[in-house]
Design an enzyme around this catalytic site. Structure first.
Site, mmCIF file in Angstrom:
data_model
loop_
_atom_site.group_PDB
_atom_site.id
_atom_site.type_symbol
_atom_site.label_atom_id
_atom_site.label_comp_id
_atom_site.label_asym_id
_atom_site.label_seq_id
_atom_site.Cartn_x
_atom_site.Cartn_y
_atom_site.Cartn_z
ATOM 1 C CE LYS A 291 5.541 110.958 5.969
ATOM 2 N NZ LYS A 291 4.682 111.200 7.014
ATOM 3 C CG ASP B 1 -7.975 99.811 -3.150
ATOM 4 O OD1 ASP B 1 -7.358 100.743 -2.323
ATOM 5 O OD2 ASP B 1 -7.434 98.636 -3.393
ATOM 6 C CB VAL C 210 -2.521 108.076 2.771
ATOM 7 C CG1 VAL C 210 -2.068 109.573 1.720
ATOM 8 C CG2 VAL C 210 -1.438 108.242 3.977
ATOM 9 C CD GLU D 224 -1.780 113.283 4.227
ATOM 10 O OE1 GLU D 224 -2.236 113.471 2.995
ATOM 11 O OE2 GLU D 224 -1.792 113.924 5.428
ATOM 12 C CB CYS E 160 4.598 106.113 9.245
ATOM 13 S SG CYS E 160 3.283 106.590 8.096
ATOM 14 C CB THR F 58 6.577 107.930 2.746
ATOM 15 O OG1 THR F 58 5.302 108.530 3.352
ATOM 16 C CG2 THR F 58 7.859 108.449 3.121
ATOM 17 C CG PHE G 111 6.287 113.255 19.179
ATOM 18 C CD1 PHE G 111 5.498 113.891 18.735
ATOM 19 C CD2 PHE G 111 6.565 112.115 18.397
ATOM 20 C CE1 PHE G 111 4.557 113.820 17.853
ATOM 21 C CE2 PHE G 111 5.478 111.638 17.380
ATOM 22 C CZ PHE G 111 4.380 112.274 17.181
ATOM 23 N N GLY H 58 7.620 105.682 26.656
ATOM 24 C CA GLY H 58 6.551 104.426 26.632
ATOM 25 C C GLY H 58 7.422 103.356 26.224
ATOM 26 C CE LYS I 84 -8.258 97.772 1.733
ATOM 27 N NZ LYS I 84 -7.180 98.366 1.606
HETATM 28 P P1 NAD Z 1 -2.289 101.042 2.868
HETATM 29 O O1 NAD Z 1 -1.610 99.927 2.725
HETATM 30 O O2 NAD Z 1 -3.353 101.541 3.820
HETATM 31 O O3 NAD Z 1 -3.197 101.446 1.493
HETATM 32 C C1 NAD Z 1 -2.916 101.174 0.240
HETATM 33 C C2 NAD Z 1 -4.016 100.934 -0.717
HETATM 34 O O4 NAD Z 1 -3.650 100.828 -1.909
HETATM 35 C C3 NAD Z 1 -4.607 99.583 -0.590
HETATM 36 O O5 NAD Z 1 -5.990 99.732 -0.406
HETATM 37 C C4 NAD Z 1 -4.162 98.771 -1.754
HETATM 38 O O6 NAD Z 1 -5.230 97.835 -2.314
HETATM 39 C C5 NAD Z 1 -4.168 100.023 -2.783
HETATM 40 N N1 NAD Z 1 -3.541 99.797 -4.008
HETATM 41 C C6 NAD Z 1 -2.194 99.056 -4.334
HETATM 42 N N2 NAD Z 1 -1.779 99.324 -5.425
HETATM 43 C C7 NAD Z 1 -2.730 100.022 -6.140
HETATM 44 C C8 NAD Z 1 -3.016 100.247 -7.396
HETATM 45 N N3 NAD Z 1 -2.049 99.887 -8.615
HETATM 46 N N4 NAD Z 1 -4.279 100.771 -8.051
HETATM 47 C C9 NAD Z 1 -5.018 100.943 -7.100
HETATM 48 N N5 NAD Z 1 -4.991 100.726 -5.820
HETATM 49 C C10 NAD Z 1 -3.530 100.039 -5.372
HETATM 50 O O7 NAD Z 1 -1.221 102.472 3.116
HETATM 51 P P2 NAD Z 1 -1.280 103.738 3.731
HETATM 52 O O8 NAD Z 1 -1.296 103.501 5.050
HETATM 53 O O9 NAD Z 1 -2.708 104.543 3.274
HETATM 54 O O10 NAD Z 1 -0.083 104.513 3.092
HETATM 55 C C11 NAD Z 1 0.087 104.854 1.907
HETATM 56 C C12 NAD Z 1 1.456 105.714 1.718
HETATM 57 O O11 NAD Z 1 1.142 106.973 2.371
HETATM 58 C C13 NAD Z 1 2.608 104.893 2.240
HETATM 59 O O12 NAD Z 1 3.596 105.319 1.505
HETATM 60 C C14 NAD Z 1 2.983 105.627 3.621
HETATM 61 O O13 NAD Z 1 4.225 105.531 4.000
HETATM 62 C C15 NAD Z 1 2.344 106.950 3.587
HETATM 63 N N6 NAD Z 1 2.012 107.676 4.787
HETATM 64 C C16 NAD Z 1 1.007 106.753 5.560
HETATM 65 C C17 NAD Z 1 0.481 107.410 6.633
HETATM 66 C C18 NAD Z 1 -0.519 106.595 7.739
HETATM 67 O O14 NAD Z 1 -0.499 107.006 8.809
HETATM 68 N N7 NAD Z 1 -1.007 105.392 7.211
HETATM 69 C C19 NAD Z 1 0.742 108.814 6.967
HETATM 70 C C20 NAD Z 1 1.582 109.548 6.099
HETATM 71 C C21 NAD Z 1 2.116 108.885 4.912
#
Ligand code: NAD
Length: 440
Positions: free
Chosen positions: A204, A30, A11, A151, A260, A121, A249, A253, A35
């Site tokens: 959400k 990050d 995200v 998101e 999520c 989320t 949807f 499957g 990374k």
């Molecule tokens: P992710 O685990 O891929 O990424 C999180 C990142 O945050 C990591 O790179 C981590 O190193 C970094 N991080 C953690 N603490 C930190 C800090 N204090 N300072 C700086 N960086 C820090 O997570 P994601 O999949 O991107 O999901 C993030 C959020 O968005 C979640 O709440 C998820 O539910 C929501 N979301 C995800 C998706 C999806 O498809 N992945 C879609 C919609 C919503």
């Protein structure tokens, strides 16, 4: 505007890149220096179609920066996005440790009023608590405003979803914050819904819970079709043409996975429970999905009796195509179960095979990026992810490469009429099996 994004996962990175593309100056932060090093070299840390080109273009234009130092990244930012993970705790609730850490980082480093936007989320009430936490810890009485901006991107099409989303939801406590967020997002040209914070947080969870419900519903219909000899694809087509239902949807499957739906459905059950409401419907949705993930094992055991020494090609490991994300992928449930039943496993994924090896360990499993290697000499194939190369494969390829062309298709990749003309013994979800006479 000058923006900062905390967290460069699926995200955070996509959000940072997209906001820079529409003209803002964005610094992505990050805690993981590895990374950040990769990103600074223009290499995305996730696989997402179209991301790399967009990222490089905005880095070259000087609008997109990366750092592992919060002080540097937050300095001068007018709006700070939080996009860190909110994984599932053992009891199903959302783990907010990363959110609290990010909030403390903001409190430690801001020197003037900013808007903090939570993209992660989070359960209802979190935004207000984060605002209170930051405001109680800043130096010199600096205060922040908070906004919820959940998101909706889907992994595998995250870039196009961000530029062509159905809506942007903005929850705020005051008009000025809502207007600033609207101004930031206007260039996307996507309808914007401005609401209160609790409703935004709930939109959400309710959206993901509803989509998960649709999937579990059609999977239950598929399981009944299996017993009755009906074809769930025909049923879904007939249902989906009703505009009140819609066709999306409704693909049967082996269940939903990913980072999520599993965690957000569990969290919403918890949130409801904490407020003395049993969300029975959603609990059933989760139970149906858990069973659906092992359905192929039941089908395999019904066919073979024992899997001891059988060479099984597992096709697709990521939780869905076009992503390298394995979080909550049905493959992570199926492979250990197949191994425990004595099967000899060859696991194929075009992108996620190495990542799967890290998570599941070698354990005598062959991990490969080549479909041919997984299928050669196999007793049967199990399709977990509907990657395009798997969907495009001719039935004759199975018969040519495998010891016995027996396919268990967990994603209904092939048309039944095509399989019926083949020599492949074919089992799918909610559709009649095809057992050619040639195979014993
Ligand atoms: P992710 O685990 O891929 O990424 C999180 C990142 O945050 C990591 O790179 C981590 O190193 C970094 N991080 C953690 N603490 C930190 C800090 N204090 N300072 C700086 N960086 C820090 O997570 P994601 O999949 O991107 O999901 C993030 C959020 O968005 C979640 O709440 C998820 O539910 C929501 N979301 C995800 C998706 C999806 O498809 N992945 C879609 C919609 C919503």
């Amino acid at each position: 505007m000058k923006l900062a994004v905390i967290g460069t996962g699926y995200v955070g990175l996509v959000t940072g890149v997209a906001l820079s593309e529409i003209g803002h100056t964005v610094t992505c932060i990050d805690v993981d220096p590895v990374k950040i090093e990769k990103l600074r070299n223009g290499v995305p840390t996730i696989y997402e179609p179209g991301l790399e080109e967009l990222m490089r273009r905005n880095m070259d234009a000087g609008r997109l920066l990366f750092t592992s130092r919060h002080r540097e990244g937050l300095s001068g930012a007018e709006v700070i996005y939080i996009a860190v993970g909110t994984p599932q705790r053992l009891d199903g609730s959302a783990n907010l440790d990363y959110i609290r850490r990010a909030a403390s980082d903001i409190a430690d480093h801001i020197e003037r009023h900013v808007i903090v936007v939570i993209k992660s989320t989070v359960p209802v009430g979190t935004n207000r608590r984060v605002r209170a936490l930051i405001n109680s810890r800043t130096k010199g009485g600096v205060q922040v405003d908070i906004a919820s901006n959940p998101e909706f991107l889907r992994e595998g099409s995250a870039v196009s979803d961000t530029f062509r989303g159905d809506r942007i939801v903005i929850g705020t406590e005051n008009r000025e914050t809502a207007d600033t967020l609207e101004k930031i997002n206007r260039p996307f040209g996507i309808p914007i819904i401005k609401t209160d914070i609790a409703s935004s947080e709930m939109i959400k969870y309710a959206s993901n819970a509803f989509l998960a419900t649709k999937i579990s519903f059609i999977n239950e219909i598929a399981n009944i079709c299996d017993r009755l000899g009906a074809n769930v694809e025909e049923v879904a087509k007939g249902m989906g043409m009703d505009h009140r239902i819609g066709p999306d949807f409704l693909r049967a499957g082996i269940g939903y996975g990913g980072s999520c739906f599993p965690k957000d459905t569990s969290a919403l059950v918890q949130i409801a429970g904490n407020h003395h409401h049993e969300f029975n419907l959603l609990q059933s949705v989760i139970e149906v999905n858990n069973h659906q993930q092992i359905l192929l094992i039941e089908k395999l055991l019904a066919r073979f009796t024992s899997l001891e020494g059988k060479k099984i090609a597992v096709l697709g490991l990521a939780f869905k195509p076009h992503t390298d994300d394995l979080r909550e992928s049905p493959a992570l449930v199926l492979i250990p179960k197949l191994a425990a039943l004595g099967a000899d496993i060859a696991a194929y994924d075009p992108i996620a095979a190495d990542q799967a090896r890290k998570l599941l360990g070698d354990n005598g499993i062959l991990y490969t990026h080549q479909l041919r290697d997984a299928l050669s000499g196999a007793d049967c194939a199990v399709i977990v992810t509907d990657w395009p190369d798997i969907k495009k494969m001719e039935a004759a390829t199975y018969t040519r490469l495998m010891k016995r062309a027996i396919v268990f298709d967990g994603r209904n990749c092939y048309r039944l009429d095509a399989m019926r003309k083949s020599n492949v013994e074919y089992y799918s979800i909610g559709r009649p099996a095809h057992i050619p006479e040639l195979i014993s």
